[in-house]
Design a protein around this motif. Structure first.
Motif, PDB file in Angstrom:
ATOM      1  N   ILE A 270      31.557  48.483  25.869  1.00 55.92           N
ATOM      2  CA  ILE A 270      32.853  47.925  25.864  1.00 55.92           C
ATOM      3  C   ILE A 270      33.912  48.532  26.591  1.00 55.92           C
ATOM      4  CG2 ILE A 270      34.365  46.703  23.739  1.00 55.92           C
ATOM      5  CD1 ILE A 270      31.703  46.890  22.460  1.00 55.92           C
ATOM      6  N   LEU A 271      34.458  49.453  26.332  1.00 54.75           N
ATOM      7  CA  LEU A 271      36.156  50.486  26.815  1.00 54.75           C
ATOM      8  C   LEU A 271      36.055  50.310  28.290  1.00 54.75           C
ATOM      9  CD1 LEU A 271      36.192  53.178  23.928  1.00 54.75           C
ATOM     10  CD2 LEU A 271      37.207  51.829  24.715  1.00 54.75           C
TER      11      LEU A 271
ATOM     12  N   ARG B 232      34.334  48.155  30.070  1.00 59.58           N
ATOM     13  CA  ARG B 232      34.175  46.367  30.484  1.00 59.58           C
ATOM     14  C   ARG B 232      35.713  46.607  30.720  1.00 59.58           C
ATOM     15  NH1 ARG B 232      30.063  42.798  26.766  1.00 59.58           N
ATOM     16  NH2 ARG B 232      28.769  43.539  28.003  1.00 59.58           N
ATOM     17  N   VAL B 233      36.869  46.666  29.043  1.00 58.78           N
ATOM     18  CA  VAL B 233      38.246  47.254  29.147  1.00 58.78           C
ATOM     19  C   VAL B 233      38.853  47.295  30.519  1.00 58.78           C
ATOM     20  CG1 VAL B 233      40.171  46.665  27.696  1.00 58.78           C
ATOM     21  CG2 VAL B 233      38.236  45.960  27.140  1.00 58.78           C
ATOM     22  N   ARG B 234      38.705  48.226  30.917  1.00 55.85           N
ATOM     23  CA  ARG B 234      39.211  49.150  31.635  1.00 55.85           C
ATOM     24  C   ARG B 234      39.178  48.917  32.578  1.00 55.85           C
ATOM     25  NH1 ARG B 234      36.880  54.692  28.919  1.00 55.85           N
ATOM     26  NH2 ARG B 234      39.223  54.908  27.459  1.00 55.85           N
ATOM     27  N   ARG B 235      38.157  47.746  33.584  1.00 53.62           N
ATOM     28  CA  ARG B 235      37.536  47.064  34.545  1.00 53.62           C
ATOM     29  C   ARG B 235      38.586  45.907  34.312  1.00 53.62           C
ATOM     30  NH1 ARG B 235      32.746  48.826  34.204  1.00 53.62           N
ATOM     31  NH2 ARG B 235      31.438  47.083  33.308  1.00 53.62           N
ATOM     32  N   ALA B 236      38.919  45.316  33.644  1.00 56.18           N
ATOM     33  CA  ALA B 236      39.311  44.165  33.395  1.00 56.18           C
ATOM     34  C   ALA B 236      41.189  44.301  34.033  1.00 56.18           C
ATOM     35  CB  ALA B 236      39.554  43.299  32.081  1.00 56.18           C
ATOM     36  N   LEU B 237      41.658  45.250  33.495  1.00 57.95           N
ATOM     37  CA  LEU B 237      42.347  45.711  32.991  1.00 57.95           C
ATOM     38  C   LEU B 237      42.789  46.830  34.750  1.00 57.95           C
ATOM     39  CD1 LEU B 237      43.399  46.304  29.774  1.00 57.95           C
ATOM     40  CD2 LEU B 237      43.718  44.241  30.797  1.00 57.95           C
TER      41      LEU B 237
ATOM     42  N   GLU C  72      43.486  46.056  37.734  1.00 52.99           N
ATOM     43  CA  GLU C  72      44.430  45.551  38.740  1.00 52.99           C
ATOM     44  C   GLU C  72      45.700  45.640  37.822  1.00 52.99           C
ATOM     45  OE1 GLU C  72      42.366  42.205  40.744  1.00 52.99           O
ATOM     46  OE2 GLU C  72      41.209  44.391  41.000  1.00 52.99           O
ATOM     47  N   VAL C  73      45.821  45.392  37.233  1.00 52.81           N
ATOM     48  CA  VAL C  73      47.854  45.113  36.057  1.00 52.81           C
ATOM     49  C   VAL C  73      48.033  46.298  36.351  1.00 52.81           C
ATOM     50  CG1 VAL C  73      47.906  44.979  33.797  1.00 52.81           C
ATOM     51  CG2 VAL C  73      46.114  43.652  34.280  1.00 52.81           C
TER      52      VAL C  73
END
Lengths: 222, 500
Positions: free
Chosen positions: A7-8, A10-15, A17-18
């Motif tokens: 989960i962590l 996935r969250v890091r990949r989702a963010l 480019e932020v």
């Protein structure tokens, strides 16, 4: 891989480019709504408590024992739950059997207790809310939940704040908190509010202190 | 990392019809429409009044939006911080990547206690993962204790509203359900039960009290989790929440990872905006907060199950991630003209209404018929955005998801980047858009076409032929003007000197 890592990840990949500057969030809202004198704040508390069907009483410290004795008597409760740290002089005029809050008592035993008397941690005028934090004069959470009649004593003006932000400042998040605004209610039938479901169906709030003479507020007392 | 879709949410039932079909049935049910109109109109006016009472509503809304956005953009950090704080306070934290895993964890925890029944606080997260059904399969009975959830459970029904899952039932129907079903689940309804709301509430009180008093395991969700302190918050009205959170020996809370706020102070925003937005109250009757376990008061064992189940996929979408700001107040449902007429069941998800139309297709993907149709379950009127206490631009996300359905493209599912194919059934729309793109980039062709259209206007049909027939069946075709705008502009120099 554990689900935690998954989960962590996935969250890091989702963010990935932020780009977000870590600036604190701007809080442009008010700390309280409107300017009021101390007495007006207490009046507002009484008004909002009554608006949500709590029954409000006001008395001086000297009159408190008699007031509590009368309220328990009028209710007809033969037993009253009492937090271990409740000032003993509060209940000197109460005839009902006193059931001390204890770790051993079961929910079934509490279900046979008609009333409970407590203090509170803080009261919020703008919303008509009393907050319990499990302090010595408030006891375990269940004693204010199972009996059908709760009498809560608020020391005015020192326990009264205007607003939700001011209340949170005073409260300790490590303690289990119960915020109470009127007796239990539901909006589940046709989105209309009906009082009285699982929690105490009668909430009486005694505002004690101040220089006000003994005066019953009629609001909500019907 | 698994590259498959194993363990994706079990919902929706793949057979759930697309929104237009499901809505069509609902719209033809006069009782349902009457119930919904009555309830939504009641709450609409009250909410407006409750919001008007606070002069800084716009600032509270803005702060709520920013706090949530900030949290989402640092979600990994706050999740770890929350885990540390809950653990330090005596709780145990579990992580569930999807619905199946969450259900397995909860069933296992209940079994460890040796109990075969649990009492539940109303929780959208546990509805979403189908926890009750999963527990039933393991021989564990879950009793819903929220009045509306009880009505749904006793009525073998599905929830149709986020806040009031039985909003589609009127008082007469509720009385009939109580009379018929309560005896099957425990204490029967009182003799001679009428349909007054107070009596119905009393019947629920009596029916559930025996369950509360004997309960050993409680299951809840949470409205908020505070990262810095490890505090969980449940906002409720009836006291069933307090019962489930304080009387059992073991408490299990299943909470979506997006429910975090960074600090204790942040609650000052949401504890003002949530009650006013949801039940139109200055404050809801009961709010409980707890941090791990407290010696001698309340459950002595506390488990927190952090649920992903499509949330991290949603987070990966730059436009769509704002849906994760949602605090489940349901104000958007109550103002939505589509929801008011179609009802919650047509949305084929535990999250109905405008927020459901952008949340479900993101949490579950747009592969199924119902999820591909949800972004269209809106007239884009914008009332939902107007009332949202965290300013989710629902119309913006709807349009974004429509584009994804029609055009396909990149998305993240189960943590992996996938390339979505354009949906079937939008061929005519795509062809029309392609034609429009060509025409607008070829001015000469556009001018010729416009003149042709103007001169042939007497011959235009009132409805479209062929595949366009259905579209124009409920719409008037725009009337083509006698002179194209560009011709008029050239002739009059842009209307100079009042030229017509």
């Amino acid at each position: 891989m554990s689900s935690r890592e998954r989960i962590l990840g996935r969250v890091r990949r989702a963010l990935a480019e932020v780009r977000d500057e870590d600036a604190p969030v701007e809080r442009g809202y008010l700390r309280e709504h409107g300017a009021r004198s101390v007495a007006e704040t207490v009046d507002l508390l009484a008004e909002n408590l009554a608006d949500y069907r709590a029954v409000v009483h006001r008395c001086t410290a000297d009159e408190l024992a008699a007031t509590l004795g009368r309220l328990v008597g009028e209710r007809g409760s033969t037993a009253v739950a009492v937090p271990t740290g409740l000032p003993p002089e509060w209940l000197t005029a109460t005839g009902a059997e006193q059931v001390a809050d204890s770790a051993e008592s079961t929910p079934y035993e509490l279900d046979r207790v008609g009333s409970v008397v407590t203090g509170c941690a803080v009261a919020i005028a703008e919303t008509g809310t009393i907050v319990l934090d499990g302090g010595p004069d408030q006891g375990r959470r269940r004693i204010t939940l199972i009996p059908d009649h709760h009498i809560c004593v608020v020391r005015v003006p020192e326990q009264v704040v205007s607003s939700v932000p001011q209340a949170l400042e005073r409260l300790d998040p490590a303690r289990p908190l119960t915020w109470i605004s009127g007796p239990s209610a539901t909006s589940d039938i046709e989105l209309d509010r009906v009082e009285g479901v699982h929690g105490p169906r009668t909430l009486e709030v005694v505002l004690v202190g101040g220089d006000r003479p003994s005066a019953e507020l009629n609001t909500g007392d019907s | 990392m698994s590259g498959t879709f194993v363990g994706m949410p079990v919902f929706p039932p793949p057979t759930h019809p697309a929104f237009p079909k499901a809505a069509h049935e609902a719209v033809n049910n006069p009782t349902l429409r009457g119930n919904l109109r009555h309830a939504t109109h009641t709450i609409r006016a009250k909410r407006a009044k409750a919001v008007a009472e606070v002069s800084d509503w716009a600032a509270l809304r803005e702060a709520g939006k920013r706090i949530k956005d900030h949290t989402l953009l640092h979600l990994d950090r706050y999740l770890v911080q929350l885990e540390e704080a809950v653990t330090a306070a005596g709780g145990t934290v579990h992580w569930a990547a999807d619905a199946d895993e969450a259900n397995r964890i909860v069933a296992g925890l209940v079994k460890e206690t040796g109990e075969s029944e649990v009492v539940k606080v109303k929780s959208m997260a546990t509805q979403e993962i189908g926890l009750n059904e999963a527990l039933e399969a393991e021989g564990i009975r879950a009793y819903e204790t929220d009045l509306a959830e009880l009505i749904v459970q006793l009525g073998h029904d599905r929830p149709s509203h986020i806040l009031v899952p039985a909003i589609h039932r009127n008082r007469g129907e509720i009385r009939d359900i109580f009379r018929k079903e309560m005896g099957e689940w425990g204490r029967p309804a009182p003799e001679g039960l009428t349909d007054t709301p107070a009596e119905l509430a009393e019947a629920a009180r009596l029916h559930l009290r025996e369950k509360f008093l004997r309960a050993k395991v409680g299951i809840s969700g949470a409205n908020f989790m505070v990262a810095e302190t490890g505090t969980l918050v449940v906002v409720e009205s009836e006291g069933n929440g307090r019962m489930c959170l304080t009387l059992p020996e073991t408490l299990i809370s299943v909470v979506g990872i997006e429910k975090i706020v960074p600090t204790w102070q942040d609650l000052e925003v949401f504890l003002q905006t949530l009650p006013r937005s949801s039940t139109a109250e200055r404050m809801n009757p009961y709010t409980s907060t707890w941090t791990g376990t407290t010696d001698g008061d309340g459950p002595q064992t506390f488990h927190l199950v952090l649920l992903d189940n499509g949330r991290s996929d949603t987070l990966a979408d730059e436009v769509g991630r704002q849906a994760l700001r949602c605090i489940r107040c349901s104000a958007c449902l109550n103002v939505c003209p589509v929801y008011e007429r179609a009802g919650g069941h047509a949305y084929g998800s535990v999250y109905p209404g405008p927020i459901g139309a952008i949340l479900s297709p993101q949490l579950r993907g747009t592969a199924s018929e119902i999820d591909a149709s949800l972004p269209y379950a809106s007239s884009l009127c914008g009332a939902c955005y107007e009332v949202c206490p965290v300013a989710i631009d629902i119309p913006e996300v709807l349009v974004h998801l429509r584009e994804r359905v029609v055009e396909g493209g990149e998305a993240v599912r189960g943590g992996n980047k996938v390339l979505l194919k354009p949906a079937k059934g939008h061929a005519a729309e795509r062809a029309a858009m392609r034609a429009a793109r060509w025409a607008f980039s070829h001015p000469a062709a556009l001018r010729t076409g416009q003149r042709l259209a103007s001169r042939s206007r007497r011959l235009h049909p009132r409805t479209l032929p062929g595949p366009g027939r259905a579209w124009s069946g409920t719409r008037d075709l725009p009337v083509v003007p006698a002179e194209p705008f560009r011709d008029w502009w050239q002739r009059t120099g842009g209307g100079k000197d009042g030229a017509k």
